[in-house]
Scaffold this motif. Structure first.
Motif, PDB file in Angstrom:
ATOM      1  N   GLU A   1       0.826  -0.917  -0.053  1.00 45.19           N
ATOM      2  CA  GLU A   1      -0.245  -0.084  -0.094  1.00 45.19           C
ATOM      3  C   GLU A   1       1.098   1.295   0.283  1.00 45.19           C
ATOM      4  O   GLU A   1       0.324   2.568  -0.758  1.00 45.19           O
ATOM      5  CB  GLU A   1      -1.348   0.508   1.825  1.00 45.19           C
ATOM      6  CG  GLU A   1      -1.708   1.777   0.894  1.00 45.19           C
ATOM      7  CD  GLU A   1      -2.509   1.051   2.904  1.00 45.19           C
ATOM      8  OE1 GLU A   1      -3.392   2.712   2.898  1.00 45.19           O
ATOM      9  OE2 GLU A   1      -2.680   0.153   3.586  1.00 45.19           O
ATOM     10  N   ALA A   2       1.698   1.574   1.019  1.00 39.39           N
ATOM     11  CA  ALA A   2       3.463   2.600   0.038  1.00 39.39           C
ATOM     12  C   ALA A   2       3.878   2.790  -0.091  1.00 39.39           C
ATOM     13  O   ALA A   2       4.320   3.725  -1.013  1.00 39.39           O
ATOM     14  CB  ALA A   2       3.987   2.129   1.886  1.00 39.39           C
ATOM     15  N   ILE A   3       3.902   2.097  -1.144  1.00 44.63           N
ATOM     16  CA  ILE A   3       5.131   1.523  -2.604  1.00 44.63           C
ATOM     17  C   ILE A   3       3.455   1.986  -3.268  1.00 44.63           C
ATOM     18  O   ILE A   3       3.885   3.373  -4.720  1.00 44.63           O
ATOM     19  CB  ILE A   3       5.622   0.463  -2.914  1.00 44.63           C
ATOM     20  CG1 ILE A   3       6.698   0.047  -1.766  1.00 44.63           C
ATOM     21  CG2 ILE A   3       6.008   0.637  -4.675  1.00 44.63           C
ATOM     22  CD1 ILE A   3       7.015  -1.525  -2.185  1.00 44.63           C
ATOM     23  N   SER A   4       2.451   2.315  -3.429  1.00 38.27           N
ATOM     24  CA  SER A   4       1.425   1.511  -4.142  1.00 38.27           C
ATOM     25  C   SER A   4       1.102   3.382  -4.639  1.00 38.27           C
ATOM     26  O   SER A   4       1.012   4.033  -5.313  1.00 38.27           O
ATOM     27  CB  SER A   4       0.358   1.281  -4.011  1.00 38.27           C
ATOM     28  OG  SER A   4       0.196  -0.172  -4.440  1.00 38.27           O
ATOM     29  N   SER A   5       0.954   3.782  -3.272  1.00 41.61           N
ATOM     30  CA  SER A   5       0.580   5.493  -3.022  1.00 41.61           C
ATOM     31  C   SER A   5       1.874   6.090  -3.344  1.00 41.61           C
ATOM     32  O   SER A   5       1.277   6.976  -3.719  1.00 41.61           O
ATOM     33  CB  SER A   5       0.619   4.956  -1.034  1.00 41.61           C
ATOM     34  OG  SER A   5      -0.695   4.874  -0.592  1.00 41.61           O
ATOM     35  N   TYR A   6       2.657   6.313  -2.900  1.00 42.01           N
ATOM     36  CA  TYR A   6       3.975   7.003  -3.434  1.00 42.01           C
ATOM     37  C   TYR A   6       3.789   6.660  -5.210  1.00 42.01           C
ATOM     38  O   TYR A   6       4.692   8.085  -5.783  1.00 42.01           O
ATOM     39  CB  TYR A   6       5.253   5.858  -3.038  1.00 42.01           C
ATOM     40  CG  TYR A   6       6.791   7.015  -3.488  1.00 42.01           C
ATOM     41  CD1 TYR A   6       6.750   8.165  -2.796  1.00 42.01           C
ATOM     42  CD2 TYR A   6       7.538   6.445  -4.245  1.00 42.01           C
ATOM     43  CE1 TYR A   6       8.078   8.779  -3.925  1.00 42.01           C
ATOM     44  CE2 TYR A   6       7.873   7.361  -4.812  1.00 42.01           C
ATOM     45  CZ  TYR A   6       8.947   8.461  -4.365  1.00 42.01           C
ATOM     46  OH  TYR A   6      10.358   8.889  -4.930  1.00 42.01           O
ATOM     47  N   ARG A   7       4.098   6.014  -5.869  1.00 40.69           N
ATOM     48  CA  ARG A   7       3.917   5.673  -7.350  1.00 40.69           C
ATOM     49  C   ARG A   7       2.513   6.410  -7.337  1.00 40.69           C
ATOM     50  O   ARG A   7       3.110   7.121  -8.235  1.00 40.69           O
ATOM     51  CB  ARG A   7       3.859   4.326  -8.021  1.00 40.69           C
ATOM     52  CG  ARG A   7       5.095   3.451  -6.767  1.00 40.69           C
ATOM     53  CD  ARG A   7       4.893   1.621  -8.044  1.00 40.69           C
ATOM     54  NE  ARG A   7       6.179   1.529  -8.048  1.00 40.69           N
ATOM     55  CZ  ARG A   7       6.888   0.017  -8.256  1.00 40.69           C
ATOM     56  NH1 ARG A   7       6.115  -0.345  -8.897  1.00 40.69           N
ATOM     57  NH2 ARG A   7       7.854   0.279  -8.709  1.00 40.69           N
ATOM     58  N   CYS A   8       1.510   6.302  -6.519  1.00 35.91           N
ATOM     59  CA  CYS A   8       0.380   6.606  -7.461  1.00 35.91           C
ATOM     60  C   CYS A   8      -0.023   9.026  -7.073  1.00 35.91           C
ATOM     61  O   CYS A   8      -1.078   9.355  -7.686  1.00 35.91           O
ATOM     62  CB  CYS A   8      -1.067   6.938  -7.221  1.00 35.91           C
ATOM     63  SG  CYS A   8      -1.050   4.997  -7.950  1.00 35.91           S
ATOM     64  N   GLY A   9       1.551   8.884  -5.920  1.00 33.90           N
ATOM     65  CA  GLY A   9       0.998  10.521  -6.035  1.00 33.90           C
ATOM     66  C   GLY A   9       0.414  10.553  -4.629  1.00 33.90           C
ATOM     67  O   GLY A   9       0.256  11.831  -4.398  1.00 33.90           O
ATOM     68  N   ASN A  10      -0.170   9.720  -4.637  1.00 30.58           N
ATOM     69  CA  ASN A  10      -1.073   9.822  -2.631  1.00 30.58           C
ATOM     70  C   ASN A  10      -0.702   9.696  -1.519  1.00 30.58           C
ATOM     71  O   ASN A  10       0.978   9.460  -1.267  1.00 30.58           O
ATOM     72  CB  ASN A  10      -2.209   8.769  -2.856  1.00 30.58           C
ATOM     73  CG  ASN A  10      -3.139   8.915  -3.957  1.00 30.58           C
ATOM     74  OD1 ASN A  10      -3.088   9.936  -4.732  1.00 30.58           O
ATOM     75  ND2 ASN A  10      -3.212   7.433  -4.888  1.00 30.58           N
ATOM     76  N   SER A  11      -0.972  10.140  -0.456  1.00 29.62           N
ATOM     77  CA  SER A  11      -0.503  10.439   1.151  1.00 29.62           C
ATOM     78  C   SER A  11       0.056   8.904   0.897  1.00 29.62           C
ATOM     79  O   SER A  11      -0.686   8.398   0.772  1.00 29.62           O
ATOM     80  CB  SER A  11      -0.969  11.216   2.008  1.00 29.62           C
ATOM     81  OG  SER A  11      -2.758  10.083   2.308  1.00 29.62           O
ATOM     82  N   ALA A  12       1.138   8.322   1.672  1.00 30.26           N
ATOM     83  CA  ALA A  12       1.859   7.238   2.711  1.00 30.26           C
ATOM     84  C   ALA A  12       0.312   6.724   3.311  1.00 30.26           C
ATOM     85  O   ALA A  12       0.009   7.586   4.218  1.00 30.26           O
ATOM     86  CB  ALA A  12       2.325   7.601   3.124  1.00 30.26           C
ATOM     87  N   PRO A  13       0.027   5.510   4.076  1.00 30.78           N
ATOM     88  CA  PRO A  13      -0.688   5.284   4.653  1.00 30.78           C
ATOM     89  C   PRO A  13      -0.059   5.489   6.230  1.00 30.78           C
ATOM     90  O   PRO A  13       1.358   5.298   6.187  1.00 30.78           O
ATOM     91  CB  PRO A  13      -0.611   3.975   4.757  1.00 30.78           C
ATOM     92  CG  PRO A  13       0.530   3.159   3.572  1.00 30.78           C
ATOM     93  CD  PRO A  13       0.629   4.650   2.411  1.00 30.78           C
ATOM     94  N   SER A  14      -0.335   5.198   7.049  1.00 32.30           N
ATOM     95  CA  SER A  14      -0.458   5.161   8.671  1.00 32.30           C
ATOM     96  C   SER A  14       0.111   4.384   9.438  1.00 32.30           C
ATOM     97  O   SER A  14      -1.006   3.707   9.011  1.00 32.30           O
ATOM     98  CB  SER A  14      -1.572   6.558   9.355  1.00 32.30           C
ATOM     99  OG  SER A  14      -0.941   6.717  10.442  1.00 32.30           O
ATOM    100  N   LEU A  15       0.865   4.518   9.534  1.00 30.78           N
ATOM    101  CA  LEU A  15       1.091   3.483  11.399  1.00 30.78           C
ATOM    102  C   LEU A  15       0.780   4.021  11.960  1.00 30.78           C
ATOM    103  O   LEU A  15       1.265   3.219  13.431  1.00 30.78           O
ATOM    104  CB  LEU A  15       3.363   3.173  11.140  1.00 30.78           C
ATOM    105  CG  LEU A  15       3.859   2.206  10.023  1.00 30.78           C
ATOM    106  CD1 LEU A  15       5.418   2.158   9.976  1.00 30.78           C
ATOM    107  CD2 LEU A  15       3.604   0.788  10.146  1.00 30.78           C
TER     108      LEU A  15
END
Length: 94
Positions: free
Chosen positions: A79-93
């Motif tokens: 999810e974090a890598i996909s978000s980064y590639r799509c320009g979305n905010s990273a998921p929270s820990l």
């Protein structure tokens, strides 16, 4: 003499486990928490670069945090890598 004075200044903090119910007198939980990372580092003989050290620290932190939260670390990383590639905010820990 200085050592003794410093101990007396911190008396309440050193013996919290006596005064507060539920506080463990050892740090065994924390030791068990970092044990997998220490074992991994020992088996892999550490890192060869600062970038490798940083990546390892972050991956081990994410993995352990996800496990403590009952989350799947692999799914979080995807999810974090996909978000980064799509320009979305990273998921929270948190």
């Amino acid at each position: 003499m200085c050592f003794n004075r410093n101990l007396l200044k911190r008396y309440d903090h050193l013996f919290t486990f006596i005064f507060k119910e539920g506080v463990s007198p050892t740090n065994n939980i924390a030791e068990r928490g970092i044990r997998p990372a220490v074992q991994w580092r020992k088996i892999c003989f550490g890192n060869r670069s600062d970038n490798g050290r940083l990546l390892t620290a972050r991956l081990l932190t994410v993995t352990r945090t996800c496990l403590l939260q009952g989350r799947n670390p692999f799914e979080f990383l995807v999810e974090a890598i996909s978000s980064y590639r799509c320009g979305n905010s990273a998921p929270s820990l948190s």
